[in-house]
Design a protein around this motif. Structure first.
Motif, short mmCIF file in Angstrom:
data_model
loop_
_atom_site.label_atom_id
_atom_site.label_comp_id
_atom_site.label_asym_id
_atom_site.label_seq_id
_atom_site.Cartn_x
_atom_site.Cartn_y
_atom_site.Cartn_z
N LEU A 205 19.71 29.04 20.61
CA LEU A 205 19.44 28.01 21.62
C LEU A 205 18.20 28.34 22.45
O LEU A 205 17.51 27.44 22.94
N LEU A 206 17.92 29.63 22.62
CA LEU A 206 16.80 30.03 23.47
C LEU A 206 15.47 30.10 22.71
O LEU A 206 14.41 29.92 23.30
N VAL A 207 15.53 30.38 21.40
CA VAL A 207 14.29 30.54 20.62
C VAL A 207 13.37 29.31 20.70
O VAL A 207 12.15 29.46 20.87
N PRO A 208 13.89 28.06 20.63
CA PRO A 208 12.98 26.91 20.72
C PRO A 208 12.25 26.81 22.05
O PRO A 208 11.25 26.08 22.15
N LEU A 209 12.72 27.56 23.06
CA LEU A 209 12.08 27.50 24.37
C LEU A 209 11.06 28.60 24.58
O LEU A 209 10.46 28.68 25.65
N PHE A 210 10.86 29.45 23.58
CA PHE A 210 9.89 30.54 23.71
C PHE A 210 8.50 29.97 23.98
O PHE A 210 8.00 29.13 23.23
N GLY A 211 7.88 30.44 25.05
CA GLY A 211 6.55 30.00 25.42
C GLY A 211 6.49 28.63 26.04
O GLY A 211 5.39 28.13 26.33
N LYS A 212 7.65 27.98 26.27
CA LYS A 212 7.66 26.61 26.78
C LYS A 212 7.88 26.53 28.29
O LYS A 212 7.64 25.47 28.88
N VAL A 213 8.37 27.61 28.90
CA VAL A 213 8.67 27.57 30.34
C VAL A 213 7.43 28.00 31.10
O VAL A 213 7.25 29.17 31.46
N ARG A 214 6.56 27.06 31.35
CA ARG A 214 5.32 27.34 32.07
C ARG A 214 4.72 26.03 32.54
O ARG A 214 5.17 24.95 32.14
N GLY A 215 3.72 26.13 33.41
CA GLY A 215 3.08 24.93 33.92
C GLY A 215 4.02 24.12 34.78
O GLY A 215 4.76 24.64 35.60
N THR A 216 4.00 22.81 34.60
CA THR A 216 4.84 21.90 35.37
C THR A 216 5.84 21.16 34.50
O THR A 216 6.52 20.25 34.99
N ALA A 217 5.93 21.51 33.22
CA ALA A 217 6.85 20.81 32.32
C ALA A 217 8.29 21.09 32.72
O ALA A 217 8.65 22.22 33.05
#
Length: 814
Positions: A377-389
């Protein structure tokens, strides 16, 4: 035990035959479920002293968890109430200036700090009799008087230095409506020395309002902050759920022997499971009620407890209705599910005692599937928690929970595998290892909560360390050169000189340097026309040579010296540079409006003025522009000047900072004292860390209390065994050490697993925020030590009951 084999009413006598001859057991309907659950509740409530003891222990364990869950459910409402009160007393003003009227009033900030405690103060002066007082206050305080919060009143009574700083007469206390919490340090004081700022926003010390309360701007902190918040909630609340699951399984061995007796009189296996679920349900319901009582009692002490400046009134701790219902329903339902799940691998036969020998070895593969599913469940979020998204909080929470639950799932297998290889050693060691080899379930369950807590704490610490740069910034200050600054608005050159002398003469001060600062503009500013004239602003700094050397790289300096200090490259101001040169002319009358106001005050930079490079001052600022000594420029011609004094403290004087604040308080309204720090932290981040500390404190207290209840129940189950061992000559010290080893072995294995699981979860979180992997082994050691210390303390507390259980009367039976 009765010798009659006649079945009880409602029991299927044919179900007690050999396993191979048993007929298929039909599925039970709702009526059968209700009957068997009620029968289990009767056993739990009417089982005599032994039954009630187990029920009470189960209820206490559940109640501790429910109490913390209710406290957690009350936090959002508490924070919302605190925020509402903060907004109700807010004095931030926006938009058009308020004109004087019967309803308006002047106000100025008078906050201060005393021994790291922030004290918020507001000076007030009404313009007319209809001015509405602030929340929690019945009337505007007259000049020389103040109303204070109860906490501040108590502090003032015990702090002479602070009382000297706030010399106003105390005439009342602020009510609950005007306070964020009972520990709030707040005051309102009347002052007739407030002067409203003019239309240019200068030459004054106060602003004007026509009422308290403004809308707050809730600044979004971004996805990284949201990730931190989700992780804090999971790490704090998941151990609570684990301990509730452990509590409902207390007394499992005695319960299994009772179920074997039921099998003897004709109950089938499914019925015994439903009866066991009824016993657990009764204890859980009792625990929910007891937890509600504990919560009501605990919140009465909320007014007397402050954790990292967070406090609450008892009435503010009101859990959300939906969350309360969810807790009240989910805990009993979970108790049934946990009990049925625990009995799936248990064979209960007539006259049989469950698992008196070593059973089938646990399988590892399905236990590893749980953390693997969480990682998926966490792998698809790798590198995605940043900026304002935005982020998917539910996906993150579910993945994290599965990873941490996977740690507890692997723990029983690890304990069983490890203790199965232990042989020999002293008597105490052999007693402990043999006990663990026969049944390691209880010991593994006991430390599972600690394992989850430590694993989550390690992962959370890794995340906090990695992203701290997003919320903690470097100010560029050098606290070794100066430790405090004193700033005074709307002052004069002579007043600044006197202020510097007074600060320098203050007890605990070894150095004080200060300067006067203002702005100048282009020489033809008064002739500019149009809607938006192109004004140019140049900073002007007036101070002695010692002070100017703190701000620029100056070699030769004396009375009458001037210097041209160009802006640093990162602050390059091309519009100002044509006028910032030796021989250049500037206008000291600076207007802050869109049109020029007043009479020009032209001044020529001396032709021999040298150029100096900027030097970062002790507070981390880079001051540029025109530097001059008091003899070179008339300070009375500067427009709206303010002063800044940098103070070096004597580290040997404990209250040096407090003496400086007392000295500065005498300078009047518009003087502010600030500590010099090398870093600056976002307020929301600070509050989150404070909340984490408060929650971790409560969680560790729950862990300790729950462990103690579990330990006492395990010892009670072994009462006869312990008494028999003592009767046969076993030393009491050997039994005491055996109990210690029975706890230590699972704890060591659990902490090792927690470190591995925490590092794995931390690595996944770091990958989500796009940070490189880094380990702080010091923090890992501290967290592991805290977890071990809690278990060790619980073990030591259980020794006195252990000595009582080893008395000869433990052999008595009925």
């Amino acid at each position: 035990m009765t010798s009659s084999h006649e079945p009880l009413a409602g029991f299927d006598a044919t179900a007690g035959g050999p396993r191979g001859d048993r007929a298929p057991e039909p599925s039970a309907d709702a009526r059968t479920w209700l009957r068997d659950l009620l029968l289990g509740a009767r056993f739990a409530a009417g089982g005599g002293r032994e039954g009630w003891t187990r029920t009470v222990l189960t209820a206490v364990g559940v109640a501790l968890g429910v109490t913390l869950l209710l406290l957690a459910a009350a936090v959002p409402a508490m924070m919302h109430t605190r925020d509402d009160r903060r907004m109700a007393r807010d004095t931030l003003s926006f938009g058009q200036p308020v004109k004087p009227s019967d309803h308006s009033f002047l106000f100025a900030d008078a906050s201060t700090i005393y021994h790291d405690k922030t004290i918020t103060g507001v000076l007030l002066h009404p313009d007319g009799p209809a001015a509405k007082p602030p929340p929690g206050v019945t009337a505007m305080p007259p000049p020389g008087q103040m109303v204070v919060s109860p906490a501040l009143k108590k502090l003032l009574a015990s702090a002479p230095l602070l009382r000297e700083r706030l010399p106003y007469e105390i005439t009342g206390t602020i009510g609950k409506a005007g306070l964020m919490g009972p520990a709030d340090l707040y005051y309102y004081a009347g002052s007739d020395k407030l002067v409203a700022h003019d239309s240019l926003g200068a030459h004054g010390s106060a602003d004007r309002l026509d009422g308290f309360g403004r809308e707050s701007n809730h600044e979004s902190q971004g996805p990284v902050f949201d990730l931190l918040l989700v992780m804090v909630l999971v790490v704090l609340l998941l151990p609570v759920a684990v301990f509730i699951g452990t509590a409902v399984r207390l007394g499992g061995e005695r319960r299994d022997r009772r179920l074997a007796a039921l099998r003897l009189v004709g109950a089938d296996i499914r019925m015994t499971r439903r009866v066991a679920a009824g016993e657990a349900l009764f204890g859980a319901l009792f625990g929910v009620l007891l937890g509600g009582v504990f919560f009501l009692i605990a919140r009465q002490f909320a007014a007397h407890i402050s954790i990292r400046d967070i406090s609450a009134f008892p009435s503010d701790l009101m859990p959300n209705t939906a969350l309360t219902v969810l807790i009240a329903v989910s805990v009993p339902v979970a108790s049934i599910a946990v009990t049925l799940l625990s009995l799936r691998g248990t064979v209960i036969e007539p006259l049989g005692v469950v698992r008196q020998g070593v059973g089938r070895r646990r399988r590892l593969w399905w236990r590893l599937l749980i953390p693997v599913a969480g990682l998926a469940l966490l792998v698809p979020l790798f590198g995605k928690v940043r900026g304002t998204a935005p982020i998917n909080e539910y996906q993150i929470a579910t993945g994290t929970i599965l990873l941490l639950i996977g740690v507890t799932a692997v723990l029983p297998w690890l304990v069983e595998t490890a203790v199965g290889r232990l042989r020999g050693g002293p008597v105490a060691w052999q007693l402990a290892t043999r006990r663990l080899q026969l049944n390691s379930n209880a010991s593994a369950r006991m430390v599972s909560g600690v394992t989850v807590a430590v694993a989550g704490a390690i992962a959370l610490q890794m995340l906090f360390t990695a992203v701290s740069g997003d919320f903690v910034s470097d100010t560029g200050a050098d606290p070794t050169r100066a430790q405090m600054t004193v700033t005074t608005n709307d002052t004069t050159s002579d007043q600044t000189t006197r202020d510097i002398r007074q600060v320098a003469a203050t007890k605990g001060v070894h150095e004080a340097v200060g300067y006067l600062r203002s702005q100048a503009t282009r020489p033809d500013a008064s002739t500019l026309k149009g809607e938006s004239p192109d004004y140019t602003y140049l900073p002007v700094t007036v101070g002695d040579c010692t002070t100017l050397r703190q701000l620029a790289v100056i070699s030769s300096c004396g009375p009458g010296s001037t210097f041209v200090v160009p802006p640093p490259s990162e602050q390059d101001n091309g519009d100002a540079l044509p006028y910032l040169k030796a021989g250049g002319r500037i206008d000291l009358n600076t207007s802050y409006t869109e049109r020029y106001v007043g009479t020009p005050r032209l001044w020529t930079i001396p032709a021999h003025t040298p150029t100096a490079a900027v030097r970062t001052d002790p507070a981390g600022d880079q001051v540029w522009g025109i530097f001059a000594t008091p003899e070179a420029i008339d300070g009375s011609k500067l427009f709206d000047p303010d002063s800044r004094i940098m103070v070096g403290l004597d580290s040997r004087q404990h209250d040096a900072a407090e003496y400086v604040r007392n000295t500065a308080a005498a300078f009047g309204v518009g003087t502010y004292v600030m500590d010099i720090s090398g870093t600056r932290t976002t307020g929301a981040y600070v509050q989150l860390r404070r909340g984490l500390f408060a929650g971790a404190t409560l969680t560790m207290a729950l862990i300790g209390a729950s462990l103690l209840v579990t330990m006492l129940e395990q010892l009670r189950d072994r009462k006869k065994l312990l008494a028999v061992l003592v009767a046969f000559g076993t030393k009491r010290s050997a039994l005491g050490w055996s109990v210690l080893w029975q706890t230590t072995i699972p704890v060591v294995l659990g902490l090792a697993l927690a470190v591995a699981g925490g590092i794995g979860l931390g690595a996944a979180l770091l990958a989500m925020v796009g940070r490189s992997f880094h380990m702080d082994w010091g923090s890992v050691a501290i967290m592991s030590a805290v977890g071990a210390a809690v278990v060790l303390a619980v073990t030591l507390l259980s020794l006195p009951p252990l000595w009582r259980l080893m008395r000869p009367d433990g052999l008595h039976t009925e």
